[in-house]
Design an enzyme around this catalytic site. Structure first.
Site, mmCIF file in Angstrom:
data_model
loop_
_atom_site.group_PDB
_atom_site.id
_atom_site.type_symbol
_atom_site.label_atom_id
_atom_site.label_comp_id
_atom_site.label_asym_id
_atom_site.label_seq_id
_atom_site.Cartn_x
_atom_site.Cartn_y
_atom_site.Cartn_z
ATOM 1 N N ILE A 135 68.460 -67.976 49.336
ATOM 2 C CA ILE A 135 67.335 -67.507 48.512
ATOM 3 C C ILE A 135 67.218 -68.442 47.305
ATOM 4 O O ILE A 135 68.172 -68.583 46.547
ATOM 5 C CB ILE A 135 67.572 -66.062 47.999
ATOM 6 N N HIS A 136 66.062 -69.093 47.150
ATOM 7 C CA HIS A 136 65.896 -69.951 45.960
ATOM 8 C C HIS A 136 64.464 -70.063 45.460
ATOM 9 O O HIS A 136 64.205 -70.732 44.472
ATOM 10 C CB HIS A 136 66.436 -71.356 46.246
ATOM 11 N N ARG A 137 63.494 -69.420 46.135
ATOM 12 C CA ARG A 137 62.100 -69.557 45.690
ATOM 13 C C ARG A 137 61.923 -68.985 44.291
ATOM 14 O O ARG A 137 62.479 -67.918 43.982
ATOM 15 C CB ARG A 137 61.154 -68.770 46.602
#
Ligand code: UD1
Length: 389
Positions: free
Chosen positions: A220-222
């Site tokens: 998860i990095h957005r």
């Protein structure tokens, strides 16, 4: 003796076209490898690898060059991080003199990161033709910086290489001439298929003390999921619930790590039973993690494609995807952005014992880079997509 005109014609025939291959961020490295290798066998093309330095940590860059067996970059622009405007402007400023000095016949950009946009803009202003690999993907969500990068890059490109036919349709709808569009398949899958035997030797699950097929992998990095407190808190709630069902491996991207620390959520993540919070993984290690996962939860574009080919159930924590073929032909499912909806979706997929079959969307066959090189060769010979005035 050869006259001047014949001499020039002879030179042109001998000369091979210089292609600048632009990379900046982690997913770019995965995409450029097969293209550089396929071009190396061409007598019509010569490539130079230009690394903008958008990603610069060993974990985000050098380790990928090693695992992907990429040549050292010919030029390193070393721009590093900044706001979107600062990073894009720095790449433009540092790339412009390199372009002027080396005078490539074509600039090849991949994906949708800031380096893609910045170098395409420099090339367009200098009148140098642009090839865009992974053209035509649209989430129709302009709050995503990648969507802006995709739209502008495609508007400027002369050769648009697509991974699926819905991308062709998006481009045609935006008025791109058919002769510029080349449906070639997916270079990220070229790399994945070529890497599977080596990846399997990494035994990532076993090294983490886990049983293959008995854990979930998460990336998860957005910005929408990690930059705002509510987004990252929701992610933490989902991870804690998931870790109550089965072990979860979470290689943490630097953006996510920084935000978790700033919001005081890093200790919560570290102390959660069943949740293995680890550093960003090397490419081969990560592919093996995906390969033997029971379930994947992600907001990455590439991971949606990789799980489709690997036949691993994928839940994408986003309201939309620019890669709908991973849903219609693959194992991907968009999950609601509320924690309860996401947890229910995960439970449903875990309860479904029927293993999904690996799917191959058309031309995701390991040979996309060869098709790209064939188009570039035709372009070098003046046969493909001449530049419009
Ligand atoms: C970028 C891409 C995104 C892609 C992702 C893959 C854009 C707009 N976004 O997002 O599409 O999915 O790469 O990883 O181009 N940082 C480090 N070390 C690094 C690189 C970054 O610590 O080597 C940190 C910096 O604090 C930086 C932050 O991560 O500010 C974000 O990096 P940046 O390149 O701006 O965007 P990504 O979130 O990585």
């Amino acid at each position: 003796m050869m006259g001047p005109a014949a001499q020039i014609a002879g030179d042109r025939k001998e000369a091979n076209m210089l292609v600048h291959c632009i990379v900046g961020a982690r997913p770019n490295f995965v995409k450029i490898g097969p293209i550089v290798r396929a071009a190396a066998t061409s007598r019509r093309l010569r490539t130079r690898l230009i690394h903008t330095g958008q990603h610069y940590d060993a974990q985000m860059s050098r380790h990928f060059f090693e695992d992907l067996n990429l040549p050292e970059p010919d030029r390193h622009l070393d721009v590093r991080s900044g706001t979107h405007a600062v990073q894009t402007a720095r790449i433009m400023e540092t790339y412009e003199p390199v372009l002027a000095e080396e005078q490539p016949g074509l600039v090849l950009v991949v994906g949708d990161v800031n380096s893609t946009l910045a170098c395409a803009l420099v090339a367009a202003k200098a009148g140098v033709p642009i090839g865009h690999v992974e053209a035509g993907l649209r989430s129709f969500d302009r709050t995503m910086p990648e969507e802006i990068n995709r739209i502008v890059t495609d508007a400027l490109a002369d050769l648009l290489f697509t991974t699926c036919t819905d991308a062709d349709e998006n481009l045609r709808r935006e008025g791109v001439a058919q002769q510029k569009i080349h449906f070639v398949g997916n270079v990220m899958i070229d790399t994945l298929l070529a890497s599977l035997p080596l990846a399997a030797e990494r035994r990532t699950a076993e090294r983490l003390g886990l049983v293959p097929g008995g854990y979930a992998a998460v990336t998860i990095h957005r910005p929408t999921n990690v930059d705002e407190p509510a987004g990252l808190e929701r992610v933490v709630t989902i991870l804690r619930a998931l870790a109550g069902r089965l072990p979860v491996v979470f290689p943490v991207h630097p953006r996510t790590a920084r935000r978790a620390q700033e919001l005081g959520l890093d200790a919560v993540l570290r102390d959660c039973p069943g949740l293995h919070v680890v550093e960003p993984m090397r490419y081969l290690e990560f592919v093996d993690l995906l390969r033997t996962a029971r379930l994947v939860l992600t907001d990455s574009g590439g991971v949606q494609e990789e799980t489709t080919i690997l036949g691993v159930p994928c839940l994408t924590l986003r309201p939309n995807t620019e890669r709908p073929v991973t849903i219609t032909a693959g194992t991907n499912e968009l999950v609601p952005l509320d924690a309860r909806g996401a947890i229910e979706a995960a439970q449903r997929r875990l309860a479904d014992r029927a293993a999904p079959q690996p799917h191959r969307p058309p031309l995701w066959d390991g040979h996309a880079a060869e098709r790209i090189v064939a188009v570039l060769e035709a372009f070098a010979d003046g046969a493909a997509s001449p530049r419009e005035p």
